[in-house]
Design a protein around this motif. Structure first.
Motif, PDB file in Angstrom:
ATOM      1  N   UNK A  71      -7.954  -7.483  -6.220  1.00 10.01           N
ATOM      2  CA  UNK A  71      -8.697  -7.866  -5.017  1.00 10.01           C
ATOM      3  C   UNK A  71      -9.004  -6.676  -4.105  1.00 10.01           C
ATOM      4  N   UNK A  72      -8.961  -5.468  -4.655  1.00  8.11           N
ATOM      5  CA  UNK A  72      -9.152  -4.244  -3.855  1.00  8.11           C
ATOM      6  C   UNK A  72      -8.166  -4.176  -2.702  1.00  8.11           C
ATOM      7  N   UNK A  73      -7.024  -4.866  -2.852  1.00  9.73           N
ATOM      8  CA  UNK A  73      -6.054  -4.946  -1.759  1.00  9.73           C
ATOM      9  C   UNK A  73      -4.637  -4.599  -2.219  1.00  9.73           C
ATOM     10  N   UNK A  74      -4.268  -4.975  -3.428  1.00 13.18           N
ATOM     11  CA  UNK A  74      -2.906  -4.759  -3.926  1.00 13.18           C
ATOM     12  C   UNK A  74      -2.920  -3.705  -5.026  1.00 13.18           C
ATOM     13  N   UNK A  75      -1.897  -2.840  -5.013  1.00 10.75           N
ATOM     14  CA  UNK A  75      -1.765  -1.817  -6.050  1.00 10.75           C
ATOM     15  C   UNK A  75      -0.675  -2.210  -7.040  1.00 10.75           C
ATOM     16  N   UNK A  76      -0.358  -1.288  -7.948  1.00 12.21           N
ATOM     17  CA  UNK A  76       0.635  -1.590  -8.993  1.00 12.21           C
ATOM     18  C   UNK A  76       1.996  -1.937  -8.407  1.00 12.21           C
TER      19      UNK A  76
END
Length: 852
Positions: free
Chosen positions: A810-815
């Motif tokens: 969502x272009x919001x959370x990373x790994x």
């Protein structure tokens, strides 16, 4: 008389001194004017993009006059480039002063920049960009002057060039490449376009070194663009290959800012080696070629809609677990209503103890061999009395099955009460002693123990004992979390006020600010620990209520069947999971090596509580008290702090820790093997030698408790191996190393529990099996994302940013956010496994459930 004379001539002396001062001032002024008359001042009208070669001495001063037209709709930079051509100019530097309308810029050439230990680096080639004061008119002609002077009597040859920087303004999503060095910093202007409130400024380079600094500064003069002053204002990061800063419009009233890139004189701030040490503190060191090619791009950050979608996504995932739990609870409730309550007694499960063998020897001798064979064939496939046991001890096994048949016949004939049949403590099992019902050592020395043997204490006393786990961890959580919250707020405030973004180790390519928080997404993703911890508490509460109601109506299944149900440790585990979410969120407010303990402290507690719960299932009477358990966990956290502070490269610390680790493993092994029936006193060494002599030297006898011995030998091998690894490798991340020790021991004990459960003829119900498989899969994916390593505080901030990556969900959370999601779900599933794995024994009498 003398006093009167002094008073009389006092005013004369004052006037005489005043006249002397005035005369001295006139002489000095005359000398200055005379000297000034001898110094020649030359003013030249100069032009852009023309190189001026000239010589300056103490007797002359040159002023270059420039003018240019400034447009409000177009921003152009002006750059001053100076090069010294004379040798030995370090002893007689030239001063350049640039006088503008609203600013004055001055610098000497050679430019002396200081590094570590006050080492001095001279730069004969200097390039500086002039700041651009804003103009209110549509077009305006501005004048500025460059004054060149020196105090050296010898002539110094120099070159001066003033040029326009046509690409001074950065454009959105357009990459621009440039070259910078310590004496030739670069900065560019960016103006927020309409509709864009937040942007991410990314600076990249193919070159790891030389070390650089990227700074974001407001539009004002002067611009701090040297290594020794770039940290005075704005936000800044050190960088090797990449740097990224999220900039919000609200922080810049002019709706624009400068992107400043400075190359440092030394590389120590970026993890590079010390080049060499100067022989003298004031020695000038050749700086060498430290030019670096970089590119900068400014991209719009996410909009508010993405923030909303991210929050809804996070809530939706974990609320779905609440819905699924509600549906499963409804199905289970319907099945329990439709299913009649029956006390199930598994045939042939009665374990045998050493004391049962001698009770029926005489009777067994009168039975025919056919009866013995039939008995063996019917019951030989369960528990410890399997085929291998029959081969090793056929006579004792035959006696065991004869005893089972005699017991059943006596139950049918004499009609014993159910209370008597459910008890594994029969008068015939032991010698007639007065303290048979009170001496725990008599019970615990049996070779094959049942749960009823270790569940003899009063249930109300045990319930209160295990409830202390919950109340203690709740108290610990409150007193631990409050100073942590205060400290991380201070960290965030320091970052916001100083602008030093090297303090916190974020994934800057996916760090979305909200309010004063620099990385809101890393904090939001910890919501799962809190929500699923609360859900687990609700599930435990429901089971607790159902069990309490069963006890109130004197349900025999609840009283004397299944694993004794004590929920205090489960409540403590759920609370620990919620506290882990809170403290992990606090850690991610400003992640660094000094506060990593906040993220791991309750992980140690969760691992310890899970081990205690596994042990409590089969050993409810002899499990550790809450005070002892939390004291041991406090010692673990204490060593974690010491390891973070002193453990890096300190061999003395690692030797001490490894010795204590091995000693603790041996003491715990002894405690588990003898079930607390040993004493740590001055005679312990004598008793150890005696046991070794009698059991190993005098006669080679195997261990009495083989299963426990196998577990403890494997545990010692694993722990000794981990201690040796730590001693040889001395890992920098001591907290993770300590957590790995806890997790390895938990997994080892859990695997042993499952194997022994299946080996004892017990089965795992469908719900527990689904939880085990689901949890194992989720743990696998979670660990995959955990080891992506988006940042690491084991390296310098600049090196850590080399691991930064863009958002993936969502272009919001990373790994790492995905690790938070999956690990919280996996921990919740692990807790459900511990809660449901022995549900198959709920209708099995406790004197038929083995202890292992």
């Amino acid at each position: 008389m003398v006093l009167r004379s002094c008073c009389k001539f006092g005013p004369v002396l004052v006037w005489f001194r005043l006249g002397y001062v005035v005369l001295l001032w006139l002489c000095v002024t005359h000398l200055r004017c005379a000297r000034a008359e001898t110094k020649t001042v030359v003013q030249k009208d100069a032009e852009f993009d023309v190189t001026y070669n000239d010589t300056v001495t103490s007797d002359n001063q040159t002023i270059y006059a420039f003018n240019h037209t400034v447009s409000r709709n177009k921003t152009e930079g002006v750059r001053v480039t100076v090069n010294i051509l004379s040798e030995g100019a370090e002893s007689s530097p030239i001063l350049f002063v640039v006088r503008q309308k609203q600013a004055v810029l001055s610098f000497q050439v050679p430019l002396i920049l200081r590094g570590l230990y006050q080492r001095k680096y001279p730069y004969a080639h200097v390039g500086r960009t002039l700041c651009q004061p804003p103009t209110r008119s549509l077009t305006e002609t501005q004048y500025f002057f460059v004054d060149v002077s020196t105090l050296s009597s010898l002539g110094t040859h120099y070159q001066l060039r003033i040029s326009r920087v046509d690409s001074f303004t950065l454009h959105t999503d357009k990459k621009f490449s440039f070259t910078a060095s310590p004496s030739q910093p670069q900065y560019f202007k960016y103006v927020f376009p309409d509709g864009v409130d937040t942007v991410i400024v990314k600076v990249n380079s193919e070159m790891t070194f030389p070390c650089s600094v990227m700074s974001i500064q407001d539009i004002q003069c002067p611009v701090y663009d040297l290594d020794n002053n770039v940290a005075f204002i704005g936000m800044y990061q050190t960088m090797t290959k990449t740097a990224a800063i999220t900039v919000q419009r609200k922080d810049f009233p002019s709706n624009s800012f400068y992107v400043v890139v400075v190359v440092k004189t030394e590389d120590e701030a970026c993890g590079g080696p010390l080049r060499f040490y100067p022989l003298r503190p004031d020695e000038l060191i050749d700086a060498g070629n430290r030019s670096k090619i970089l590119d900068v791009v400014v991209s719009p950050a996410i909009s508010s809609d993405v923030y909303v979608m991210g929050m809804l996504f996070c809530l939706g995932i974990f609320l779905s677990f609440y819905l699924l739990t509600f549906l499963v609870a409804c199905v289970e409730n319907k099945r329990s209503v439709d299913r009649p309550t029956v006390v199930y007694r598994k045939p042939g499960v009665t374990p045998v103890s050493p004391y049962e063998y001698g009770s029926f020897v005489d009777n067994a001798s009168t039975l025919s061999s056919e009866a013995i064979t039939d008995s063996i064939a019917s019951d030989a496939n369960y528990g410890y009395m399997g085929q291998e046991t029959l081969k090793r001890r056929p006579f004792l096994t035959a006696i065991h099955h004869v005893a089972i048949r005699i017991e059943r016949s006596l139950e049918s004939v004499a009609g014993r009460s159910r209370q008597e049949s459910l008890s594994s403590i029969e008068e015939d099992d032991y010698d007639t002693l007065a303290d048979i019902d009170s001496d725990k050592n008599i019970v615990r020395t049996k070779k094959y123990l049942c749960v009823s043997d270790l569940a003899r204490k009063d249930k109300r006393v045990l319930s209160k004992k295990y409830q202390i786990y919950f109340w203690n961890i709740a108290t610990i959580g409150v007193f631990y979390a409050l100073p942590v919250i205060q400290l991380v707020i201070t960290y965030q405030t320091v970052v916001n006020v100083t602008g030093n973004q090297d303090i916190c180790y974020y994934n800057f390519l996916c760090a979305h600010p909200l309010g004063n928080l620099s990385a809101f997404n890393n904090i939001l993703s910890n919501l799962g620990y809190v929500m699923l911890g609360l859900l687990f508490l609700l599930i435990v509460l429901q089971r607790d209520i159902i069990h309490s109601r069963a006890l109130d109506r004197n349900d025999l299944n609840a009283l004397e069947c299944g694993i004794p149900k004590h929920f205090g440790l489960f409540y403590a585990m759920g609370t620990a999971l919620m506290m882990e979410g809170l403290l992990s969120a606090c850690y991610h407010v400003c992640p660094n090596y000094t506060n990593f303990q906040f993220d791991t402290s309750f992980m140690y507690m969760i691992a310890g509580l899970c081990v205690l719960k596994l042990y409590q299932k089969r050993h409810p009477d002899i499990n550790a008290s809450a005070y002892t358990a939390y004291a041991c966990l406090a010692a673990v956290i204490f060593f974690s702090v010491l390891g973070v502070v002193f453990g890096k490269g300190n061999m003395v610390f690692w030797i001490v820790f490894s010795v204590l680790h091995i000693l603790a493993t041996m003491l715990l092994s002894t405690q588990l093997y003898y079930m607390g029936r040993w004493r740590l006193d001055s005679g312990i060494l004598r008793r150890i030698v005696y046991v070794i002599y009698t059991d190993c030297i005098r006669q080679c006898s195997g261990p009495m408790y083989i299963d426990r011995m196998v577990l403890l030998v494997m545990g010692n091998i694993v722990n000794w191996s981990l201690a040796a690894y730590g001693l040889l490798k001395t890992p920098n991340d001591f907290a993770s190393y300590l957590l790995a020790i806890a997790i390895c021991n938990l997994l080892l004990y859990f695997a042993f529990y499952i194997i022994m459960k299946l080996r004892s003829g017990e089965r795992i119900q469908c719900m527990a099996m689904v939880c085990i498989l689901f949890t194992a899969v989720v743990w696998g994916f979670a660990l995959f994302f955990f080891f992506q390593g988006l940042s690491t505080w084991q390296k310098t901030p600049a090196e850590s940013r080399e691991h930064n990556r863009d958002c993936i969900v969502l272009s919001f959370f990373d790994d790492h956010d995905i690790w938070h999601f999956l690990s919280s779900i996996a921990m919740f599933g692990s807790f459900l496994v511990l809660l449901t794995m022995d549900d198959d024994l709920d209708n099995v009498q406790r004197d038929k459930i083995f202890v292992f």
